[in-house]
Scaffold this motif. Structure first.
Motif: not given
Length: 254
Positions: A134-158
């Motif tokens: 799947h590919i989708n265009k991002m609608q807001s740079l806030n999505e990129l910020l949230a993604h960056s936070i989730e990358c850290v969260h996912a890594s720490m959780s694992i």
């Protein structure tokens, strides 16, 4: 493992069936790694393939299917229009190649467009890339910020999960055989329970998604075990993802 979904647009677009023609690394052995890992481009580029686990490994992370976001730096569309190749950059280090088999519908992605991608990590000639589901265009740079936070969260959780279990390094260590899934497939390739669960999750309007209990209440014709097995399958294939915890889900196409 929790994943966050941000954004709207026209929704994810399904890749063309038939694969990419690449060397399918480790395809001779079924991997036990399930789920979609939210990660950076650097994580994928620095990962090494594990023959024993049939997955990619980077530090404490194990994965085959990923969600990444980034800016298209280069775009190449084949003459027949069925294959697009993108080089994306999320500023974590290096460019990641995305291969997308698709039909001719929809507007082609252009350079300097921010996109989010769900797909499988592959290697060809010792070079890693992602074959997009799947590919989708991002609608807001806030999505990129949230993604960056989730990358850290996912890594720490694992990492924490691995410390607690003392063994696992998978993006989702909870799995069942799935052999009791109903065997009768329908037109789109899903069993009746898988299709029903996916359709329910496509109606989600909140970031939290639906819990397993809420899904079961809407699908009383199926047992809780059948629903859980369908959730595991759909998550492993990248059609859905968990949100706030491993009990809440949303469809990737929302």
């Amino acid at each position: 493992m929790a994943l966050w979904e941000q954004g709207g647009g026209s929704g994810f677009q399904q890749r063309k069936a038939g694969g990419s023609g690449d060397n399918d690394t480790g395809s001779g052995q079924r991997s036990t790694v399930k789920g979609v890992l939210t990660c950076t481009v650097a994580t994928i580029l620095n990962a090494k393939h594990s023959e024993s686990d049939n997955c990619f490994v980077y530090k404490h992370l194990k994965f085959n299917t990923v969600m990444v976001m980034g800016l298209i730096r280069e775009a190449n569309h084949e003459v027949n229009g069925s294959l697009a190749t993108y080089q994306i950059d999320d500023h974590s280090g290096g460019l990641l190649e995305i291969k997308w088999w698709h039909d001719d519908s929809g507007e082609p992605m252009k350079p300097l467009t921010y996109i989010k991608v769900v797909g499988q990590v592959k290697t060809f000639n010792n070079k890693v890339h992602v074959v997009a589901h799947h590919i989708n265009k991002m609608q807001s740079l806030n999505e990129l910020l949230a993604h960056s936070i989730e990358c850290v969260h996912a890594s720490m959780s694992i990492r924490k999960q691995g410390e607690l279990t003392g063994s696992g390094m998978t993006s989702n260590t909870s799995h069942t055989s799935g052999q009791t899934q109903q065997s009768s497939a329908i037109a789109n390739g899903f069993t009746p329970v898988q299709n029903a669960v996916l359709n329910v999750l496509k109606t989600v309007t909140t970031m939290t998604g639906y819990s397993v209990t809420e899904i079961c209440k809407q699908l009383k014709q199926f047992s809780e075990n059948q629903v859980k097995q369908a959730l595991e399958f759909l998550s492993g294939e990248g059609h859905i993802y968990s949100t706030t915890d491993d009990d809440h889900f949303r469809a990737a196409s929302n």
